[in-house]
Design an enzyme around this catalytic site. Structure first.
Site, PDB file in Angstrom:
ATOM      1  CG  PHE A  48      26.036  66.062 -20.730  1.00 40.80           C
ATOM      2  CD1 PHE A  48      24.915  66.841 -20.519  1.00 40.80           C
ATOM      3  CD2 PHE A  48      26.861  66.361 -21.805  1.00 40.80           C
ATOM      4  CE1 PHE A  48      24.620  67.919 -21.356  1.00 40.80           C
ATOM      5  CE2 PHE A  48      26.572  67.427 -22.650  1.00 40.80           C
ATOM      6  CZ  PHE A  48      25.468  68.205 -22.419  1.00 40.80           C
TER       7      PHE A  48
ATOM      8  CB  ALA B 158      20.980  47.157 -20.103  1.00 40.85           C
TER       9      ALA B 158
ATOM     10  CG  HIS C  94      20.952  51.820 -22.452  1.00 44.90           C
ATOM     11  ND1 HIS C  94      19.769  51.938 -21.765  1.00 44.90           N
ATOM     12  CD2 HIS C  94      20.964  52.812 -23.376  1.00 44.90           C
ATOM     13  CE1 HIS C  94      19.074  52.954 -22.276  1.00 44.90           C
ATOM     14  NE2 HIS C  94      19.773  53.496 -23.242  1.00 44.90           N
TER      15      HIS C  94
ATOM     16  CB  THR D 158      22.654  64.877 -31.994  1.00 45.31           C
ATOM     17  OG1 THR D 158      22.453  66.283 -31.823  1.00 45.31           O
ATOM     18  CG2 THR D 158      24.021  64.480 -31.485  1.00 45.31           C
TER      19      THR D 158
ATOM     20  CB  SER E 245      33.772  60.491 -36.635  1.00 43.83           C
ATOM     21  OG  SER E 245      33.706  59.553 -35.581  1.00 43.83           O
TER      22      SER E 245
ATOM     23  CD  GLN F   9      26.805  57.811 -23.568  1.00 40.43           C
ATOM     24  OE1 GLN F   9      27.489  58.715 -24.021  1.00 40.43           O
ATOM     25  NE2 GLN F   9      25.480  57.810 -23.596  1.00 40.43           N
TER      26      GLN F   9
ATOM     27  CG  HIS G 224      31.965  59.551 -32.524  1.00 38.55           C
ATOM     28  ND1 HIS G 224      31.618  59.918 -33.805  1.00 38.55           N
ATOM     29  CD2 HIS G 224      30.966  60.032 -31.728  1.00 38.55           C
ATOM     30  CE1 HIS G 224      30.467  60.569 -33.800  1.00 38.55           C
ATOM     31  NE2 HIS G 224      30.051  60.659 -32.544  1.00 38.55           N
TER      32      HIS G 224
ATOM     33  CD  GLU H 162      27.338  62.812 -31.204  1.00 45.76           C
ATOM     34  OE1 GLU H 162      27.727  61.646 -31.405  1.00 45.76           O
ATOM     35  OE2 GLU H 162      26.585  63.129 -30.268  1.00 45.76           O
TER      36      GLU H 162
ATOM     37  NE  ARG I 276      17.045  41.387 -30.379  1.00 48.04           N
ATOM     38  CZ  ARG I 276      15.915  41.138 -29.728  1.00 48.04           C
ATOM     39  NH1 ARG I 276      15.930  40.357 -28.656  1.00 48.04           N
ATOM     40  NH2 ARG I 276      14.788  41.657 -30.132  1.00 48.04           N
TER      41      ARG I 276
ATOM     42  N   GLY J 280      16.924  56.673 -29.561  1.00 49.26           N
ATOM     43  CA  GLY J 280      16.713  58.046 -29.102  1.00 49.26           C
ATOM     44  C   GLY J 280      16.048  58.066 -27.743  1.00 49.26           C
ATOM     45  CG  ASP J 281      17.481  58.655 -24.222  1.00 52.09           C
ATOM     46  OD1 ASP J 281      16.926  57.550 -24.145  1.00 52.09           O
ATOM     47  OD2 ASP J 281      18.671  58.853 -23.927  1.00 52.09           O
TER      48      ASP J 281
END
Ligand code: FAD
Length: 283
Positions: free
Chosen positions: A206, A142, A139, A39, A6, A166, A256, A8, A154, A98-99
């Site tokens: 990034f 986290a 993350h 996005t 895929s 990521q 991806h 993006e 979850r 989202g950020d």
């Protein structure tokens, strides 16, 4: 071996940008992607642009997955947007917290991705495929790697069908993470996110923000190649193709690609990986 890929994109600002995007996507169709994703700016900042890009890709007959986050909207607002996507025959979404863009003072979104997955599953009857984000290198917010996996679990338990990670440059880290997810009983595909290496400064910027590790040996070589665009591209293609080969050989269910809306580096990479559909040609 099934190699589901895929691609993006981020949403262009102008009509012309959208036309270019459709051209790039059409070129990448030679690699038979399962879908293209677009996005969504945090806080809904690209709501209209994302919608317009998705509509343009759908009008070209391309399977497209909008990214979606709750942002500052309420649930009804998000559901209205999803219903508008359903009118375009969209059948999958990438569901995120989202950020907030830096400098907006919005801070972290109030609603996590798990809540959004739950909202979509409880309020919509449409058979949507929902992808969520996963973090092999953990993350940045986290508390620990295992708590991060708890949050992923979850999201899956709430109804996500698959995860997209990521990006990273360490295949062992991905396999370790995937195995931990399996041990926790997650039986959905965990598709590696792949970031091509095409620009040193952008990659480092990034990666600092996303908490993605760029190994020292890659940084060192990128420093050496400063000013040699062709050399950097060749090095980046070698590194990323070798990473993808290892991931696929180790059982990754697909790839991806974060395209940054640039076709040629992705075409070079996909060709190197032998992803080209025999009946189609990428220009
Ligand atoms: P969540 O899964 O809700 O949370 C992320 C992590 O935060 C959790 O894993 C957990 O460690 C921690 N956490 C969550 N809730 C809690 C809690 N209650 N208490 C303690 N810790 C908690 N960003 C955009 O703005 N737009 C995009 O289109 C976009 N697309 C992306 C696509 C992919 C494939 C990936 C991997 C990331 C994307 N991002 C995008 C970035 C993403 O929005 C950020 O990484 C964001 O910080 C987390 O989003 P999430 O959906 O993973 O959040």
């Amino acid at each position: 071996m099934t190699r589901q890929v895929s691609f993006e994109f981020f949403p262009p600002r102008t009509e012309r940008g959208r036309a270019n995007l459709v051209r790039t996507a059409t070129t990448l169709a030679a690699f038979s992607p399962a879908f293209y994703s677009v996005t969504y700016g945090a806080g809904g900042s690209t709501r209209d642009r994302t919608f317009a890009a998705v509509a343009a890709l759908r009008a070209a007959g391309l399977e497209t997955a909008p990214h979606l986050s709750w942002g500052r909207s309420d649930g009804e607002d998000v559901l209205a947007l999803v219903n508008a996507y359903l009118e375009l025959d969209v059948s999958r979404l990438v569901v995120l917290r989202g950020d907030a863009p830096s400098g907006t003072g919005q801070g972290v979104a109030r609603h996590g991705a798990e809540e959004l997955v739950r909202l979509l599953r409880t309020r919509l009857k449409a058979p949507l495929t929902l992808h969520v984000a996963a973090y092999p290198e953990v993350h940045p917010q986290a508390a620990s790697a295992s708590i991060d996996i708890d949050f992923l679990k979850r999201k899956v338990d709430a109804g996500a069908d698959g995860c997209i990670t990521q990006y990273f440059y360490n295949a062992d880290g991905y396999f370790h993470f995937r195995d931990r997810c399996w041990t926790r009983g997650m039986d959905v595909p965990i598709v590696p996110g792949v970031m091509p290496i095409t620009n040193r400064d952008r990659l480092l910027r990034f990666s600092d923000k996303a908490g993605a590790d760029v190994p020292r040996w890659i940084r060192q070589r990128l420093d050496e190649l400063d000013g040699d665009d062709a050399g950097l591209l060749a090095f980046g293609t070698d590194v990323v193709a070798a990473l993808c080969d290892r991931l696929l050989a180790g059982g990754a269910p697909g790839l991806h690609f974060y395209t940054l809306n640039e076709g040629p580096p992705i075409v070079a990479l996909a060709r190197r990986l032998g992803l080209q559909n025999k009946t189609a040609r990428a220009r």
